[in-house]
Enzyme design. Sequence first.
Site, PDB file in Angstrom:
ATOM      1  N   LYS A  23      17.791   6.422  45.745  1.00 45.86           N
ATOM      2  CA  LYS A  23      16.938   7.355  45.004  1.00 45.86           C
ATOM      3  C   LYS A  23      15.710   6.600  44.531  1.00 45.86           C
ATOM      4  O   LYS A  23      15.828   5.624  43.778  1.00 45.86           O
ATOM      5  CB  LYS A  23      17.706   7.944  43.807  1.00 45.86           C
ATOM      6  CG  LYS A  23      16.826   8.793  42.866  1.00 45.86           C
ATOM      7  CD  LYS A  23      17.636   9.439  41.743  1.00 45.86           C
ATOM      8  CE  LYS A  23      16.720  10.131  40.732  1.00 45.86           C
ATOM      9  NZ  LYS A  23      17.470  10.756  39.624  1.00 45.86           N
ATOM     10  N   ASP A  63      10.238  10.181  36.454  1.00 46.09           N
ATOM     11  CA  ASP A  63      10.946  11.460  36.339  1.00 46.09           C
ATOM     12  C   ASP A  63      10.588  12.130  35.017  1.00 46.09           C
ATOM     13  O   ASP A  63      11.150  11.819  33.973  1.00 46.09           O
ATOM     14  CB  ASP A  63      12.460  11.216  36.430  1.00 46.09           C
ATOM     15  CG  ASP A  63      13.265  12.513  36.391  1.00 46.09           C
ATOM     16  OD1 ASP A  63      12.647  13.597  36.471  1.00 46.09           O
ATOM     17  OD2 ASP A  63      14.510  12.423  36.286  1.00 46.09           O
ATOM     18  N   LYS A 117      11.745  17.158  30.663  1.00 47.76           N
ATOM     19  CA  LYS A 117      12.790  16.465  29.912  1.00 47.76           C
ATOM     20  C   LYS A 117      12.593  16.633  28.414  1.00 47.76           C
ATOM     21  O   LYS A 117      11.490  16.481  27.905  1.00 47.76           O
ATOM     22  CB  LYS A 117      12.746  14.965  30.227  1.00 47.76           C
ATOM     23  CG  LYS A 117      13.511  14.614  31.453  1.00 47.76           C
ATOM     24  CD  LYS A 117      13.749  13.108  31.539  1.00 47.76           C
ATOM     25  CE  LYS A 117      14.409  12.801  32.849  1.00 47.76           C
ATOM     26  NZ  LYS A 117      15.731  13.455  33.020  1.00 47.76           N
ATOM     27  N   ASP A 133      13.738   5.169  37.422  1.00 53.47           N
ATOM     28  CA  ASP A 133      14.505   6.142  38.204  1.00 53.47           C
ATOM     29  C   ASP A 133      14.430   5.875  39.717  1.00 53.47           C
ATOM     30  O   ASP A 133      14.932   6.649  40.518  1.00 53.47           O
ATOM     31  CB  ASP A 133      14.003   7.566  37.879  1.00 53.47           C
ATOM     32  CG  ASP A 133      15.087   8.616  37.972  1.00 53.47           C
ATOM     33  OD1 ASP A 133      16.281   8.255  37.947  1.00 53.47           O
ATOM     34  OD2 ASP A 133      14.735   9.813  38.092  1.00 53.47           O
ATOM     35  N   GLU A 186      16.343  16.406  40.265  1.00 52.21           N
ATOM     36  CA  GLU A 186      15.556  16.143  41.481  1.00 52.21           C
ATOM     37  C   GLU A 186      16.180  15.093  42.382  1.00 52.21           C
ATOM     38  O   GLU A 186      15.933  15.075  43.583  1.00 52.21           O
ATOM     39  CB  GLU A 186      14.137  15.707  41.088  1.00 52.21           C
ATOM     40  CG  GLU A 186      13.960  14.221  40.722  1.00 52.21           C
ATOM     41  CD  GLU A 186      14.758  13.773  39.498  1.00 52.21           C
ATOM     42  OE1 GLU A 186      15.127  14.644  38.691  1.00 52.21           O
ATOM     43  OE2 GLU A 186      15.012  12.555  39.370  1.00 52.21           O
ATOM     44  N   ARG A 210      19.248  14.565  43.510  1.00 54.31           N
ATOM     45  CA  ARG A 210      20.116  15.046  44.598  1.00 54.31           C
ATOM     46  C   ARG A 210      19.309  15.723  45.691  1.00 54.31           C
ATOM     47  O   ARG A 210      19.744  15.767  46.839  1.00 54.31           O
ATOM     48  CB  ARG A 210      21.196  15.966  44.012  1.00 54.31           C
ATOM     49  CG  ARG A 210      20.663  17.215  43.378  1.00 54.31           C
ATOM     50  CD  ARG A 210      21.690  17.891  42.472  1.00 54.31           C
ATOM     51  NE  ARG A 210      21.844  17.179  41.196  1.00 54.31           N
ATOM     52  CZ  ARG A 210      22.704  17.527  40.248  1.00 54.31           C
ATOM     53  NH1 ARG A 210      23.494  18.581  40.438  1.00 54.31           N
ATOM     54  NH2 ARG A 210      22.781  16.852  39.122  1.00 54.31           N
TER      55      ARG A 210
HETATM   56  N1  BES Z   1      17.041  10.547  36.337  1.00 56.88           N
HETATM   57  C1  BES Z   1      17.874  11.480  35.686  1.00 56.88           C
HETATM   58  C2  BES Z   1      19.227  10.888  35.274  1.00 56.88           C
HETATM   59  C3  BES Z   1      19.184   9.800  34.234  1.00 56.88           C
HETATM   60  C4  BES Z   1      19.358  10.132  32.904  1.00 56.88           C
HETATM   61  C5  BES Z   1      19.037   8.485  34.585  1.00 56.88           C
HETATM   62  C6  BES Z   1      19.340   9.123  31.944  1.00 56.88           C
HETATM   63  C7  BES Z   1      19.030   7.482  33.632  1.00 56.88           C
HETATM   64  C8  BES Z   1      19.187   7.810  32.307  1.00 56.88           C
HETATM   65  C9  BES Z   1      18.153  12.682  36.592  1.00 56.88           C
HETATM   66  O1  BES Z   1      17.111  13.000  37.455  1.00 56.88           O
HETATM   67  C10 BES Z   1      18.359  13.856  35.717  1.00 56.88           C
HETATM   68  O2  BES Z   1      17.434  14.244  35.061  1.00 56.88           O
HETATM   69  N2  BES Z   1      19.569  14.420  35.741  1.00 56.88           N
HETATM   70  C11 BES Z   1      19.897  15.549  34.948  1.00 56.88           C
HETATM   71  C12 BES Z   1      20.650  16.526  35.806  1.00 56.88           C
HETATM   72  C13 BES Z   1      20.859  17.886  35.183  1.00 56.88           C
HETATM   73  C14 BES Z   1      19.530  18.598  35.001  1.00 56.88           C
HETATM   74  C15 BES Z   1      21.779  18.708  36.061  1.00 56.88           C
HETATM   75  C16 BES Z   1      20.742  15.076  33.766  1.00 56.88           C
HETATM   76  O3  BES Z   1      21.559  14.172  33.945  1.00 56.88           O
HETATM   77  O4  BES Z   1      20.544  15.587  32.686  1.00 56.88           O
HETATM   78 ZN    ZN Z   2      15.898  11.446  38.011  1.00 57.58          ZN
HETATM   79 MN    MN Z   3      15.661  14.248  36.568  1.00 58.89          MN
END
Ligand code: BES
Ligand code: ZN
Ligand code: MN
Length: 493
Positions: free
Chosen positions: A258, A263, A270, A282, A343, A345
Amino acid sequence: MAIPSIQGVPLEINSLIASHAIGIGFIKDVDGEYSFPVASGLIRKIESHFEIDLLDELKFFSAAGKAGEIFEIPVSATGSKCERIYMVGLGSQSNSDARAAGSALGRKIKGKAKTLASIAITDKSQLRGHAIAIALSTYLWTQKTGQNKNETPKILVSGIHNAEVEKANILVKAVWHTRDLVQTPSNIKTPAWMSKQAKALEKKSDITVTVLAGKDLAEFGGLRAVGNSSPNPGPRFIQVSYAPRGSKNWPHVVLVGKGITFDTGGVSLKRPYDSMIGMKTDMAGAAAVMHVVGAMPEIAPKVRVTALLMCAENALSGTSQRPSDVIKHYGGTTVEVINTDAEGRLVLADGLAYADLNLEPDYLVDVATLTGAISLGLGKQYAAIYSRDAALAKKLHEIGEKNGDRVWHMPLVDDYEIALRSSIADLNHTADAVKFSGGSITAALFLEHFVGKRTWAHLDIAGTARSETDSGESPKGGNGFGVRLLIDWISSL
Ligand code: BES
Ligand code: ZN
Ligand code: MN
């Protein structure tokens, strides 16, 4: 800062006192008695050379013997340039204790042009990990201007064979380069910048790099949907291959990383906004797999290795994708986008499908900072591994226990599969058709739809890829998680 080098040093007094510092390991047994694993004759020579009594020193400090506990003894003697003896606790003498002792020593020479000779570890199987920990704990990344001079230390380790020294140096370099990428801020590391870093690996033998951008990404619907949110310079699909002459029939490992260079979450921005600050990391999965392949010419395994770096910025703009869009992935699967912050996945799905349909991998492994959910479950010391192949998961687990990149086998819970249903596409991408929680598991189940019949493992490194503090082997921020795990695993195939 140059990467510190590790060398062997003979276990004899004249070689040791030519260093600026000597690291000596000690243990404290159940009766509170101290001892030194290294040969007692050598300890006696060091004591008489510097006119000190090391046992007295430990008693004076009331040393507890914890792994990584460290005491500094200033020393001087005519005819020696040695200025410090570090006595470092070895705990219960486990692998991780040997690494903790290494990072405690390394931190004493971080940023300094000093030579440290460690005679702390005597167990042959622990020497490489110890040496690597010393080197990695001296890592620094800074854009500070002015007078701060970060110099490169030199690391000597006793009892270690040349082949192990060489391997340790290869691993240190690979982790170091990975950290440099992850630490770099996102105004610099665009997807195009990532492709330039990958291209630089082509100067090594047997490595080729191809980059797809713009119209060539027509079939990569996930990568485009995410990356087109950022007009400048747009997403990149980067393929880094290690394939020496005559390797056609060797096993083929394909690694998918990835590579989200930042992000924001996209339109599903976020929140709280502070949670965005760490998101320059990320792309840690892409950085790791890039430098795993970069290390292959030196490791020279009888394995072909290909890394696919799925690089895009998940930005908020007029060209961002919208919640409710339907996209078509590489290979044709349609997906209803629910939350644009999921994003990772989407870009991985294209990479996994591409690998399955074009590269005939014997092993397909993706590495991704995929879900916040996994750090709720496993915290920040273990990454998740998902795989239907229990032997593969077990092997990676065992390797990680030894080298420090620890992974825990999590279940692909088939009961949660129905959460991925969509009324208008093949899949909905955030698995919220039914509320099961288990966000890291449902993300893995989503990815599994794109791996065909391949032997596949997914590493969710969202909790482990970044350290909150500058401590142990890790700097604050990106730490190169997964590089040692994958290199040691490929070496074992
Ligand atoms: N990059 C994030 C995951 C992440 C969170 C990495 C904290 C490192 C620290 C990922 O893209 C993300 O935002 N995932 C979401 C998924 C959800 C919207 C289904 C998450 O984990 O909240
Ligand atoms: Zn991410
Ligand atoms: Mn994300």
